[in-house]
Design a protein around this motif. Structure first.
Motif, PDB file in Angstrom:
ATOM      1  N   LEU A 118      29.290   5.727  -5.220  1.00  0.00           N
ATOM      2  CA  LEU A 118      29.956   6.324  -4.061  1.00  0.00           C
ATOM      3  C   LEU A 118      30.746   7.569  -4.458  1.00  0.00           C
ATOM      4  O   LEU A 118      30.689   8.606  -3.796  1.00  0.00           O
ATOM      5  CB  LEU A 118      30.887   5.293  -3.412  1.00  0.00           C
ATOM      6  CG  LEU A 118      31.517   5.709  -2.084  1.00  0.00           C
ATOM      7  CD1 LEU A 118      30.452   5.882  -1.006  1.00  0.00           C
ATOM      8  CD2 LEU A 118      32.543   4.672  -1.628  1.00  0.00           C
ATOM      9  N   LEU A 119      31.480   7.483  -5.566  1.00  0.00           N
ATOM     10  CA  LEU A 119      32.273   8.630  -6.020  1.00  0.00           C
ATOM     11  C   LEU A 119      31.400   9.745  -6.570  1.00  0.00           C
ATOM     12  O   LEU A 119      31.864  10.882  -6.719  1.00  0.00           O
ATOM     13  CB  LEU A 119      33.273   8.175  -7.091  1.00  0.00           C
ATOM     14  CG  LEU A 119      34.379   7.224  -6.607  1.00  0.00           C
ATOM     15  CD1 LEU A 119      35.278   6.826  -7.761  1.00  0.00           C
ATOM     16  CD2 LEU A 119      35.198   7.877  -5.501  1.00  0.00           C
ATOM     17  N   PHE A 120      30.154   9.433  -6.882  1.00  0.00           N
ATOM     18  CA  PHE A 120      29.238  10.459  -7.383  1.00  0.00           C
ATOM     19  C   PHE A 120      28.794  11.406  -6.261  1.00  0.00           C
ATOM     20  O   PHE A 120      28.427  12.553  -6.524  1.00  0.00           O
ATOM     21  CB  PHE A 120      28.017   9.787  -8.024  1.00  0.00           C
ATOM     22  CG  PHE A 120      27.120  10.745  -8.736  1.00  0.00           C
ATOM     23  CD1 PHE A 120      27.558  11.449  -9.844  1.00  0.00           C
ATOM     24  CD2 PHE A 120      25.813  10.964  -8.294  1.00  0.00           C
ATOM     25  CE1 PHE A 120      26.728  12.338 -10.514  1.00  0.00           C
ATOM     26  CE2 PHE A 120      24.976  11.850  -8.949  1.00  0.00           C
ATOM     27  CZ  PHE A 120      25.434  12.538 -10.060  1.00  0.00           C
ATOM     28  N   GLU A 164      27.653  -0.681 -14.043  1.00  0.00           N
ATOM     29  CA  GLU A 164      26.258  -0.757 -14.478  1.00  0.00           C
ATOM     30  C   GLU A 164      25.418   0.442 -14.036  1.00  0.00           C
ATOM     31  O   GLU A 164      24.199   0.398 -14.138  1.00  0.00           O
ATOM     32  CB  GLU A 164      25.640  -2.069 -13.943  1.00  0.00           C
ATOM     33  CG  GLU A 164      26.358  -3.289 -14.499  1.00  0.00           C
ATOM     34  CD  GLU A 164      26.003  -4.578 -13.767  1.00  0.00           C
ATOM     35  OE1 GLU A 164      26.089  -5.642 -14.397  1.00  0.00           O
ATOM     36  OE2 GLU A 164      25.632  -4.511 -12.580  1.00  0.00           O
ATOM     37  N   ALA A 165      26.060   1.481 -13.576  1.00  0.00           N
ATOM     38  CA  ALA A 165      25.328   2.695 -13.229  1.00  0.00           C
ATOM     39  C   ALA A 165      25.004   3.468 -14.505  1.00  0.00           C
ATOM     40  O   ALA A 165      25.639   3.256 -15.551  1.00  0.00           O
ATOM     41  CB  ALA A 165      26.156   3.559 -12.277  1.00  0.00           C
ATOM     42  N   PRO A 166      24.017   4.366 -14.470  1.00  0.00           N
ATOM     43  CA  PRO A 166      23.703   5.172 -15.658  1.00  0.00           C
ATOM     44  C   PRO A 166      24.934   5.916 -16.161  1.00  0.00           C
ATOM     45  O   PRO A 166      25.813   6.310 -15.393  1.00  0.00           O
ATOM     46  CB  PRO A 166      22.626   6.144 -15.148  1.00  0.00           C
ATOM     47  CG  PRO A 166      21.997   5.423 -14.002  1.00  0.00           C
ATOM     48  CD  PRO A 166      23.100   4.634 -13.365  1.00  0.00           C
ATOM     49  N   LEU A 167      24.976   6.144 -17.477  1.00  0.00           N
ATOM     50  CA  LEU A 167      26.125   6.769 -18.117  1.00  0.00           C
ATOM     51  C   LEU A 167      26.430   8.148 -17.531  1.00  0.00           C
ATOM     52  O   LEU A 167      27.595   8.508 -17.334  1.00  0.00           O
ATOM     53  CB  LEU A 167      25.878   6.887 -19.617  1.00  0.00           C
ATOM     54  CG  LEU A 167      26.978   7.582 -20.421  1.00  0.00           C
ATOM     55  CD1 LEU A 167      28.282   6.797 -20.338  1.00  0.00           C
ATOM     56  CD2 LEU A 167      26.530   7.760 -21.877  1.00  0.00           C
ATOM     57  N   LEU A 209      29.963  12.113 -15.192  1.00  0.00           N
ATOM     58  CA  LEU A 209      30.193  13.212 -14.261  1.00  0.00           C
ATOM     59  C   LEU A 209      31.272  12.865 -13.248  1.00  0.00           C
ATOM     60  O   LEU A 209      32.102  13.719 -12.885  1.00  0.00           O
ATOM     61  CB  LEU A 209      28.893  13.584 -13.550  1.00  0.00           C
ATOM     62  CG  LEU A 209      27.855  14.329 -14.393  1.00  0.00           C
ATOM     63  CD1 LEU A 209      26.567  14.530 -13.610  1.00  0.00           C
ATOM     64  CD2 LEU A 209      28.408  15.682 -14.849  1.00  0.00           C
ATOM     65  N   SER A 210      31.273  11.637 -12.764  1.00  0.00           N
ATOM     66  CA  SER A 210      32.280  11.222 -11.786  1.00  0.00           C
ATOM     67  C   SER A 210      33.681  11.289 -12.382  1.00  0.00           C
ATOM     68  O   SER A 210      34.655  11.502 -11.662  1.00  0.00           O
ATOM     69  CB  SER A 210      31.991   9.796 -11.301  1.00  0.00           C
ATOM     70  OG  SER A 210      30.745   9.731 -10.653  1.00  0.00           O
ATOM     71  N   PRO A 253      35.732  21.067 -14.814  1.00  0.00           N
ATOM     72  CA  PRO A 253      34.958  22.316 -14.759  1.00  0.00           C
ATOM     73  C   PRO A 253      34.966  22.939 -13.368  1.00  0.00           C
ATOM     74  O   PRO A 253      34.965  24.172 -13.228  1.00  0.00           O
ATOM     75  CB  PRO A 253      33.546  21.883 -15.171  1.00  0.00           C
ATOM     76  CG  PRO A 253      33.499  20.413 -14.983  1.00  0.00           C
ATOM     77  CD  PRO A 253      34.888  19.929 -15.257  1.00  0.00           C
ATOM     78  N   LEU A 254      34.983  22.107 -12.333  1.00  0.00           N
ATOM     79  CA  LEU A 254      35.011  22.641 -10.973  1.00  0.00           C
ATOM     80  C   LEU A 254      36.324  23.369 -10.706  1.00  0.00           C
ATOM     81  O   LEU A 254      36.348  24.483 -10.180  1.00  0.00           O
ATOM     82  CB  LEU A 254      34.820  21.507  -9.958  1.00  0.00           C
ATOM     83  CG  LEU A 254      33.442  20.851  -9.926  1.00  0.00           C
ATOM     84  CD1 LEU A 254      33.463  19.575  -9.090  1.00  0.00           C
ATOM     85  CD2 LEU A 254      32.411  21.820  -9.372  1.00  0.00           C
TER      86      LEU A 254
END
Length: 563
Positions: A170-172, A489-492, A497-498, A504-505
């Motif tokens: 969700l935060l992604f 358990e989401a990809p690293l 990035l989250s 960087p932004l």
């Protein structure tokens, strides 16, 4: 008809019936007039001022207009100042000095009936607005309860299952959206045409208790170099909205020396009911085809209009928003972070929106809007807490575009104290959420391009992600303290990035303001800490929306301190 001279009454009745009117009753006392008005409910009462009995015509007229909402036209043979002053104080629809002609009588009756009809229509429209706003408040409260329920349910699900993978995904979503803005903000800027129209501009400044800044604001706006055929091509309208300090006195002094300055004074009980109402009052006396809105703390460079007006070119363009900067940014960390916040928003979000072909958003300070666009949506919403966002969405629903002009800046005063800052931001977040809840359905159904529709919807939903960010911080603290361990358990790459995309932004937006890399990194870290205020803010705004019963202009007080 109320007249205590029988001969005059008979003559007047004959004239009226000869003109085609029906005289439903004739009285010769104030007491009789009030009673007859309640029984007969006439369309109009012609009332002699001086009558036999204890109640004169003016007192009777007040009771008739107050109880039964029947318009009254006075008849009097006395034109002395005292009598006319008493007549005008009772707010009649008109008066006739005896003797009067048949034509004068007919004209006064017709004008009064038409004016009363318009007033009834306006009252009906006002009641419809009140009913609509009451329904909107219900929608807002329902929306708050729904969002709160979803957030709490998902949090409970995570605690029960021990998995917060869903939160990572969700935060992604806002991270991806932010990177899109970052990449789209790179490249050549849109340039307005060199040959453009020079429309008359009405500059409007709403002011309530602005003695600290109003003089410098008017003076800086008066220094604008926007001419047409050698003449000043703008006017300044300041709306003194029931100020209790020296604002009115200062404006009167300025108006004595500035022919282009017009002051509109609003008084209770109709004053200080909303910034939108003040702007609408100014619109009624404005003569420009373009309306520029500034806050009372605004400061601009002389070329401000020269730079922003060309961005209005195009039939589908309704308005333009300028860059916003803080002139007291050096006062403390809080004021500096507000300056950085607007820099990031302008350099990334608004810049990229221009290149993505989606409308920018109008801010409360330094905006220009075409008059015909304002009138096409019925003016500003006086009930809206953030009337600028409300207008932006309504213009988008009509298919209009809004541009961003980074070449011109309006300097304003950052709030230097945390308590006042929180009050301001609760108002802003509340306005964002109320706009989301009220206009989400119309936006979904709007006949506008799909990419514009999706972008606007996501922008409005953006503030709701604060609730999930808040949950993310709670989860991080529980994990770090080994109080409660969650599975991710989401990809690293998604988790990484989250977590770090913020920096960087933010740095990209700061670097474009000319700061060095080390300074930009430090400011990014400070800005990250500053953004933690969003967590309590989210809770405070939800509580406020649930408890509130009305909408008022909760303006920010300005001190005029340059820092």
């Amino acid at each position: 008809m109320v007249e205590d001279e029988a001969i005059i009454a008979a003559d007047l009745k004959e004239k009226l019936e000869g003109l085609g009117y029906r005289v439903s009753g004739v009285e010769d006392t104030g007491e009789g007039a009030v009673e007859a008005a309640g029984e007969l409910k006439p369309d109009l009462v012609l009332m002699d001022v001086y009558l036999r009995g204890e109640m004169d015509g003016i007192e009777a007229a007040r009771m008739i207009q107050g109880r039964y909402r029947i318009p009254v036209v006075y008849l009097t043979a006395y034109s002395d100042d005292e009598t006319l002053s008493r007549i005008l104080e009772s707010e009649p629809y008109g008066y006739l000095l005896k003797p009067f002609s048949r034509e004068q009588l007919q004209a006064e009756v017709e004008v009064t009936l038409e004016a009363f009809s318009e007033r009834l229509h306006e009252m009906e429209r006002f009641h419809e607005i009140i009913s609509t706003k009451e329904e909107e408040l219900k929608i807002e409260k329902t929306g708050v309860f729904f969002v709160s329920s979803v957030l709490i349910s998902l949090a409970l699900y995570g605690f029960i299952t021990g998995s917060m993978t869903w939160l990572m995904y969700l935060l992604f979503i806002p991270v991806v959206y932010s990177f899109i803005h970052l990449f789209m903000s790179i490249g050549p800027r849109w340039k307005p045409p060199e040959d453009h129209e020079r429309p008359m501009v009405s500059i409007v400044v709403p002011a309530h208790d602005e003695e600290n800044t109003i003089k410098s604001c008017v003076e800086t706006l008066s220094s604008l170099d926007y001419m047409k055929e050698g003449e000043r091509n703008y006017e300044i309208i300041v709306v003194d909205d029931a100020s209790r300090d020296r604002t009115g006195e200062i404006l009167r002094e300025l108006a004595g020396s500035l022919s282009h300055l017009h002051v509109v004074t609003r008084k209770p009980p109709f004053a200080f009911t909303g910034k939108g109402y003040a702007l609408n009052d100014a619109l009624t006396v404005a003569s420009g085809d373009v309306v520029a809105v500034f806050d009372a703390d605004a400061r601009v460079e002389p070329d401000f209009l020269e730079r922003t007006v060309p961005y209005l070119e195009g039939e589908d363009v309704a308005g333009v928003q300028s860059r916003v900067k803080m002139y007291n940014r050096g006062r403390n960390l809080l004021t500096m972070m507000q300056h950085i916040e607007f820099a990031v928003f302008g350099n990334l979000i608004l810049e990229s929106r221009m290149r993505m072909g989606v409308p920018a958003f109008l801010g409360g300070n330094g905006q220009l809007v075409k008059r015909k666009a304002i009138e096409s949506i019925g003016g500003w919403d006086g009930y809206a807490i953030t009337e600028d966002l409300n207008m932006s969405i309504k213009l988008m629903l009509e298919g209009y575009n809004i541009r961003y002009c980074p070449e011109a800046a309006v300097w304003q005063e950052a709030v230097p104290q945390w308590d006042a800052f929180f009050r301001q931001r609760v108002r802003w977040l509340t306005g964002n959420l109320e706009t989301l809840f009220i206009y989400l359905a119309p936006m979904i159904d709007a006949p506008i391009p799909l990419h514009r529709k999706l972008d606007s919807i996501f922008y409005l939903f953006g503030m709701l992600f604060i609730g999930f960010v808040m949950l993310g911080y709670i989860v991080f603290i529980l994990n770090a303290a080994q109080i409660y361990l969650f599975r991710f358990e989401a990809p690293l790459i998604i988790g990484l990035l989250s977590t770090v995309a913020f920096f960087p932004l933010t740095m990209a937006g700061i670097l474009r303001d000319g700061y060095s890399v080390p300074r930009s990194l430090l400011l990014s870290l400070e800005y990250w800490a500053y953004c933690l205020y969003l967590i309590p803010l989210f809770i405070m705004a939800f509580i406020y929306m649930i408890r509130r019963h009305e909408r008022r202009w909760a303006k920010t007080r300005h001190h005029g301190d340059s820092g």
